[in-house]
Design an enzyme around this catalytic site. Structure first.
Site, PDB file in Angstrom:
ATOM      1  N   ASP A 153      -1.153   6.359 -10.860  1.00 40.53           N
ATOM      2  CA  ASP A 153      -1.173   7.174 -11.726  1.00 40.53           C
ATOM      3  C   ASP A 153      -1.379   6.858 -13.358  1.00 40.53           C
ATOM      4  O   ASP A 153      -0.932   5.750 -13.789  1.00 40.53           O
ATOM      5  CB  ASP A 153       0.164   8.274 -11.652  1.00 40.53           C
ATOM      6  CG  ASP A 153      -0.088   9.420 -12.228  1.00 40.53           C
ATOM      7  OD1 ASP A 153      -1.175   9.876 -12.587  1.00 40.53           O
ATOM      8  OD2 ASP A 153       1.037  10.231 -12.715  1.00 40.53           O
ATOM      9  N   HIS A 193     -10.587   6.480 -15.126  1.00 42.15           N
ATOM     10  CA  HIS A 193     -10.786   6.442 -13.650  1.00 42.15           C
ATOM     11  C   HIS A 193     -11.707   5.226 -13.423  1.00 42.15           C
ATOM     12  O   HIS A 193     -11.242   4.147 -12.372  1.00 42.15           O
ATOM     13  CB  HIS A 193     -11.348   7.601 -12.670  1.00 42.15           C
ATOM     14  CG  HIS A 193     -10.622   8.805 -12.912  1.00 42.15           C
ATOM     15  ND1 HIS A 193      -9.201   8.907 -12.707  1.00 42.15           N
ATOM     16  CD2 HIS A 193     -10.688  10.164 -13.384  1.00 42.15           C
ATOM     17  CE1 HIS A 193      -8.701   9.924 -12.787  1.00 42.15           C
ATOM     18  NE2 HIS A 193      -9.665  10.827 -13.286  1.00 42.15           N
ATOM     19  N   LEU A 198      -4.924  -8.988   5.125  1.00 39.54           N
ATOM     20  CA  LEU A 198      -4.711  -7.704   4.627  1.00 39.54           C
ATOM     21  C   LEU A 198      -5.229  -6.242   4.995  1.00 39.54           C
ATOM     22  O   LEU A 198      -6.416  -6.330   5.212  1.00 39.54           O
ATOM     23  CB  LEU A 198      -4.698  -7.715   3.136  1.00 39.54           C
ATOM     24  CG  LEU A 198      -4.257  -6.515   2.167  1.00 39.54           C
ATOM     25  CD1 LEU A 198      -2.743  -6.511   2.322  1.00 39.54           C
ATOM     26  CD2 LEU A 198      -4.830  -6.884   0.849  1.00 39.54           C
TER      27      LEU A 198
END
Ligand code: IPE
Ligand code: IPE
Ligand code: MG
Length: 240
Positions: free
Chosen positions: A10, A27, A121
């Site tokens: 955020d 962004h 991962l």
């Protein structure tokens, strides 16, 4: 070291506004932090990394911002899939895919398929994800099985619900990070975070770098997770 780290990324919009830039620039800048956190997770041996990229409530933003985010998904996926394969990272998208354009859905499927044999991962990207949506879709799946006679009401327990959530094979998050200064869950992994250690950073997501991530991991390492037991019980377990 946490086995599973979940992050609410955020603060992109505020980071951009503080610099007199449009929110979309925030962004774009956030993509760099994603790369840093993925690379550091690989280095530290984190097994699962789940990133909240777009919530089921984010559709309520102005259409222009939603479009920027969709385009960013597409361009980032295209640019990063090769790197993910090279680093042995398996990509998984969690959330309600049906709301995305057929083209984006196709890209998501292709990217998942291209990385499906990787195992170092698991990178889970939550897109159009909501914790309530997840519990709702699991409930519906159970209702169908009961209605069709494949499951009995008595078989509905926590394990049965967990098994029908978005990532039944991955462990619950151990460490739950939120950047951007807000101290709330915003409908992220509600069921799965029942015993996650929460960590809040005041840094905006584009500022969250390798050092910031390592600070969160160190903080986690100092926590005593008790899961309902007493501190003494935990200490005696560690001693044996
Ligand atoms: C997080 O940053 C990214 C998404 C929710 C898609 P924000 O866009 O929420 O940034 P702030 O919170 O407005 O600063
Ligand atoms: C949560 O951030 C969702 C993502 C980071 C993708 P928001 O910015 O949407 O959360 P609220 O609205 O501040 O709770
Ligand atoms: Mg926000």
């Amino acid at each position: 070291m946490p086995e599973h780290v979940a992050i609410i990324m955020d603060g992109n919009g505020r980071w951009a506004r503080q610099r007199g830039l449009p929110r979309s620039a925030g962004h774009r800048a956030g993509a760099k932090s994603v790369r840093a956190v993925v690379e550091e997770s690989l280095r530290c041996g984190v097994g699962v990394l789940t990133l909240f990229a777009f919530s089921s409530e984010n559709w309520r933003r102005p259409p222009s911002e939603v479009n920027v985010l969709m385009e960013l998904f597409m361009s980032t996926l295209q640019a990063e899939v090769k790197r993910l394969v090279e680093h042995d990272v398996r990509l998984r998208i969690i959330g309600d895919m049906s709301a995305f354009s057929p083209r984006l859905q196709g890209q998501f499927m292709d990217a998942q398929r291209a990385t499906e044999h990787n195992s170092r991962l698991i990178l889970q990207v939550a897109a159009n994800y909501g914790g309530r949506w997840d519990i709702t879709q699991a409930t519906r799946a159970i209702a169908v099985e009961v209605a069709e006679g494949r499951m009995r009401v008595d078989d509905i327990d926590e394990t049965a619900i967990s098994a029908r959530l978005s990532f039944p094979d991955a462990p619950d998050p151990d460490l739950f990070i939120r950047t951007g200064g807000e101290k709330r869950i915003s409908n992220f992994l509600l069921w799965q975070s029942a015993y996650a250690e929460l960590y809040f950073s005041d840094l905006m997501w584009p500022e969250f770098d390798t050092d910031a991530f390592n600070a969160a991991l160190s903080d986690f390492a100092r926590r005593q997770r008790r899961f309902g037991l007493t501190g003494e019980q935990i200490a005696s377990r560690v001693a044996t």
